[in-house]
Design a protein around this motif. Structure first.
Motif, PDB file in Angstrom:
ATOM      1  N   GLY A   1       0.790  -1.216   0.000  1.00  0.00           N
ATOM      2  CA  GLY A   1       0.000   0.000   0.000  1.00  0.00           C
ATOM      3  C   GLY A   1       0.827   1.272   0.000  1.00  0.00           C
ATOM      4  N   GLY A   2       2.121   1.128   0.209  1.00  0.00           N
ATOM      5  CA  GLY A   2       3.001   2.290   0.249  1.00  0.00           C
ATOM      6  C   GLY A   2       3.470   2.743  -1.113  1.00  0.00           C
ATOM      7  N   SER A   3       4.351   3.746  -1.115  1.00  0.00           N
ATOM      8  CA  SER A   3       4.845   4.349  -2.355  1.00  0.00           C
ATOM      9  C   SER A   3       6.367   4.470  -2.322  1.00  0.00           C
ATOM     10  CB  SER A   3       4.248   5.752  -2.535  1.00  0.00           C
ATOM     11  OG  SER A   3       2.849   5.708  -2.660  1.00  0.00           O
ATOM     12  N   LEU A   4       6.936   4.465  -3.505  1.00  0.00           N
ATOM     13  CA  LEU A   4       8.357   4.739  -3.688  1.00  0.00           C
ATOM     14  C   LEU A   4       8.534   5.505  -4.984  1.00  0.00           C
ATOM     15  CD1 LEU A   4      10.242   1.391  -2.872  1.00  0.00           C
ATOM     16  CD2 LEU A   4      10.372   3.525  -1.566  1.00  0.00           C
ATOM     17  N   ARG A   5       9.598   6.300  -5.061  1.00  0.00           N
ATOM     18  CA  ARG A   5       9.965   6.932  -6.314  1.00  0.00           C
ATOM     19  C   ARG A   5      11.379   6.515  -6.676  1.00  0.00           C
ATOM     20  NH1 ARG A   5      10.540  13.244  -8.251  1.00  0.00           N
ATOM     21  NH2 ARG A   5      12.465  13.106  -7.008  1.00  0.00           N
ATOM     22  N   LEU A   6      11.516   5.868  -7.799  1.00  0.00           N
ATOM     23  CA  LEU A   6      12.826   5.474  -8.299  1.00  0.00           C
ATOM     24  C   LEU A   6      13.352   6.550  -9.240  1.00  0.00           C
ATOM     25  CD1 LEU A   6      12.219   1.699  -9.139  1.00  0.00           C
ATOM     26  CD2 LEU A   6      12.812   2.760  -6.949  1.00  0.00           C
ATOM     27  N   SER A   7      14.660   6.712  -9.251  1.00  0.00           N
ATOM     28  CA  SER A   7      15.315   7.654 -10.155  1.00  0.00           C
ATOM     29  C   SER A   7      16.308   6.912 -11.030  1.00  0.00           C
ATOM     30  CB  SER A   7      16.040   8.741  -9.366  1.00  0.00           C
ATOM     31  OG  SER A   7      15.159   9.498  -8.581  1.00  0.00           O
ATOM     32  N   CYS A   8      16.448   7.395 -12.239  1.00  0.00           N
ATOM     33  CA  CYS A   8      17.437   6.860 -13.186  1.00  0.00           C
ATOM     34  C   CYS A   8      18.229   8.060 -13.704  1.00  0.00           C
ATOM     35  CB  CYS A   8      16.744   6.133 -14.323  1.00  0.00           C
ATOM     36  SG  CYS A   8      17.840   5.619 -15.666  1.00  0.00           S
ATOM     37  N   ALA A   9      19.442   8.201 -13.223  1.00  0.00           N
ATOM     38  CA  ALA A   9      20.293   9.323 -13.622  1.00  0.00           C
ATOM     39  C   ALA A   9      21.137   8.907 -14.815  1.00  0.00           C
ATOM     40  CB  ALA A   9      21.187   9.743 -12.466  1.00  0.00           C
ATOM     41  N   ALA A  10      21.042   9.674 -15.886  1.00  0.00           N
ATOM     42  CA  ALA A  10      21.755   9.360 -17.119  1.00  0.00           C
ATOM     43  C   ALA A  10      22.939  10.293 -17.311  1.00  0.00           C
ATOM     44  CB  ALA A  10      20.813   9.470 -18.307  1.00  0.00           C
TER      45      ALA A  10
END
Length: 124
Positions: free
Chosen positions: A15-24
């Motif tokens: 039920g929770g949230s996460l934000r993934l990042s992809c640094a290029a």
């Protein structure tokens, strides 16, 4: 040298949230389509979401549609994957991948550059 670095993976409750990042780095993000893939233990790699390099069109796997949102910030050369309403079936290592061009795809064979992944674990 083209490089993709994922971050943001963590342990989260259902039920929770996460934000993934992809640094290029090493290339101009706006000329590339970027996709997120995931691979759970014992399972094949699965395409999750893709964003076009030109007009920011997006495409999602049915399993995440309505829960995940892919976005990009070309000024930061970074692509994000906002994941909401997570469930244990979302547990996997998440990878971002890039291919030059403006199309949309969730086929791993079409992507040339890959990051090393970030782990997401969703507990019940």
């Amino acid at each position: 040298q083209v490089r993709l670095v994922e971050s943001g993976g963590d342990l989260v409750q259902a039920g929770g949230s996460l934000r993934l990042s992809c640094a290029a780095s090493g290339f101009t993000l706006g000329y590339y389509a970027i996709a997120w893939f995931r691979q759970a233990p014992g399972k094949e790699r699965e395409g999750v979401a893709c964003i076009s390099g030109r007009n920011e069109d997006t495409y999602y796997a049915d399993s995440v549609k309505g829960r995940f949102t892919i976005s990009r910030d070309n000024t930061k050369n970074t692509v994000y994957l906002q994941m909401d309403n997570l469930n244990p079936e979302d547990t996997a290592v998440y990878y971002c991948a890039a291919v030059i061009g403006y199309g949309l795809s969730l086929s791993s064979d079409e992507f040339d550059y890959w990051g090393r992944g970030t782990r997401v674990t969703v507990s019940a």
